[in-house]
Design a protein around this motif. Sequence first.
Motif, short mmCIF file in Angstrom:
data_model
loop_
_atom_site.label_atom_id
_atom_site.label_comp_id
_atom_site.label_asym_id
_atom_site.label_seq_id
_atom_site.Cartn_x
_atom_site.Cartn_y
_atom_site.Cartn_z
N UNK A 167 -80.84 60.90 -4.65
CA UNK A 167 -80.68 62.46 -4.29
C UNK A 167 -82.31 62.95 -3.96
N UNK A 168 -82.99 62.09 -5.30
CA UNK A 168 -84.28 61.99 -4.92
C UNK A 168 -84.70 60.65 -5.11
N UNK A 169 -85.68 60.48 -4.44
CA UNK A 169 -85.85 58.72 -5.05
C UNK A 169 -87.31 58.68 -5.95
N UNK A 170 -87.82 59.87 -5.69
CA UNK A 170 -89.25 60.72 -6.22
C UNK A 170 -88.37 60.41 -8.10
N UNK A 171 -87.76 60.29 -7.93
CA UNK A 171 -87.65 61.32 -9.71
C UNK A 171 -86.90 60.34 -10.85
N UNK A 172 -88.19 60.05 -11.46
CA UNK A 172 -88.10 59.17 -12.77
C UNK A 172 -86.94 59.54 -13.79
N UNK A 173 -86.27 57.73 -14.48
CA UNK A 173 -85.47 58.11 -15.30
C UNK A 173 -85.26 59.31 -16.07
N UNK A 174 -86.23 59.71 -16.97
CA UNK A 174 -86.26 60.71 -18.01
C UNK A 174 -85.69 61.64 -17.35
N UNK A 175 -86.24 62.31 -16.09
CA UNK A 175 -85.97 63.13 -15.07
C UNK A 175 -84.55 63.60 -14.66
N UNK A 176 -84.31 62.23 -14.76
CA UNK A 176 -82.68 62.24 -14.73
C UNK A 176 -81.62 62.42 -15.82
N UNK A 177 -82.02 62.17 -17.32
CA UNK A 177 -81.39 61.97 -18.49
C UNK A 177 -81.97 63.53 -18.53
N UNK A 178 -82.15 64.06 -18.06
CA UNK A 178 -82.83 65.82 -18.91
C UNK A 178 -81.52 66.56 -17.99
N UNK A 179 -81.39 66.02 -16.73
CA UNK A 179 -80.84 66.77 -16.11
C UNK A 179 -79.42 66.52 -16.04
N UNK A 180 -79.00 65.36 -16.49
CA UNK A 180 -78.05 65.40 -16.68
C UNK A 180 -77.31 65.70 -18.57
N UNK A 181 -78.87 66.18 -19.08
CA UNK A 181 -78.52 66.89 -20.76
C UNK A 181 -78.09 67.94 -20.74
N UNK A 182 -79.17 68.76 -19.25
CA UNK A 182 -78.73 70.33 -18.40
C UNK A 182 -77.61 70.40 -18.55
N UNK A 183 -76.74 69.22 -17.60
CA UNK A 183 -75.22 69.77 -16.83
C UNK A 183 -74.29 69.17 -18.17
N UNK A 184 -74.41 69.04 -19.72
CA UNK A 184 -73.29 68.49 -20.45
C UNK A 184 -72.79 67.23 -19.46
N UNK A 185 -73.71 66.46 -18.98
CA UNK A 185 -73.22 64.56 -18.18
C UNK A 185 -73.62 63.79 -19.55
N UNK A 186 -73.47 64.42 -21.06
CA UNK A 186 -74.02 63.24 -21.47
C UNK A 186 -72.91 61.48 -21.68
N UNK A 187 -72.29 61.89 -21.23
CA UNK A 187 -70.98 60.97 -21.55
C UNK A 187 -71.66 59.84 -20.48
N UNK A 188 -72.46 60.01 -19.61
CA UNK A 188 -72.75 59.27 -18.94
C UNK A 188 -73.65 58.13 -19.13
N UNK A 189 -74.51 58.97 -19.80
CA UNK A 189 -75.54 58.37 -21.00
C UNK A 189 -75.00 57.36 -22.49
N UNK A 190 -73.71 58.08 -22.96
CA UNK A 190 -73.77 57.71 -23.95
C UNK A 190 -72.23 56.75 -23.89
N UNK A 191 -71.27 57.37 -22.81
CA UNK A 191 -69.93 56.95 -23.74
C UNK A 191 -70.01 55.53 -22.39
N UNK A 192 -70.36 55.23 -21.38
CA UNK A 192 -71.03 54.23 -20.72
C UNK A 192 -71.22 52.51 -21.42
N UNK A 193 -70.45 51.27 -21.21
CA UNK A 193 -71.08 50.34 -21.48
C UNK A 193 -72.64 50.30 -20.72
N UNK A 194 -73.90 49.94 -21.53
CA UNK A 194 -75.20 50.14 -21.14
C UNK A 194 -75.51 51.11 -20.09
N UNK A 195 -75.10 52.36 -20.56
CA UNK A 195 -75.42 53.86 -20.43
C UNK A 195 -75.43 53.88 -18.45
#
Length: 311
Positions: A167-195
Amino acid sequence: MIGEITVGALLAFIQLLNHVVWPFSGLAQVWGTTQESLSACERIFRVLKEKRQFTSFPEALAAFQESNHISVDKVSFSYDEGNRKILNDISLEVKENQFVAIVGHNGSGKSTIFKLLLGFFPYSGMIKINNKNTNEMTYGELMQYFSFVSQDQYLFSGTVLENIRYGNLQATETEIKTLLKNLKFDDLINHLPNGLAIEVGEGGSGLSGGQRQKISIARAILRDAPIFLFDEATSALDYQSEEQIQEVLLNFKNERITLVIAHKASTIKQVDYIIVLDKGEIRAKGSHNELMNKDAYYRDLYKEYAAGETV
């Protein structure tokens, strides 16, 4: 004795005979596979010969660069000349900051409107974005305006992080994790093996339908384009996740246009404006309350959607 054969010799003969016959019996299957492969090659070479319209993925326009506006004027469309029109003389306008739902029964032309906005097919009539005729834009210019999530999630072989970052090749991993937390998509980080580092197969194999949808939605929002198009984007999500997405989209609607195709009563009630399609034509427009008061077709449609959610 002459004319006699032992059991062992007979079994050996049958085994050897199978080795002789099998290649010939397999010729028909090989021939069929070859024909399928040749047909596939023709399609691949046809695509490769297409003129390249842009050499890099078009970045989304900053939403605040101009006041966003979509105008659809007397647009008609059919897949084949002479066939039934999928859309017939459609006219509508959507302005900046509006959150709009397109509703109707299956086959009414909802997804086709999105396909025409995205330039997938030629049509009669005119579509303008910010007073610019989309037929006069290159495909790269047109794509700058849109973040799109379809009913089918298109994921690529690679990690979850890489799939979102498209979606945005310049986005950092920190920015993507922040977006996922804002979206309440934490399961993509916490529940998947290796996140986010987990490898997924072509098409998102190894992930659930809900996880694939969350990745597609996160990718679209990360793109941050002036116009969001969501075609049944939350169909595989549970009620709580859908509510969270709607809340995010409502927060994102400032300086943007958000268009959703919806079959859920809970989604429809959240939007500012509703366009009701019936057999390729616009039957009614207005807010949920206005349409419930004045349009019997919409009332029945809404009741169908609400009943489907309670089953």
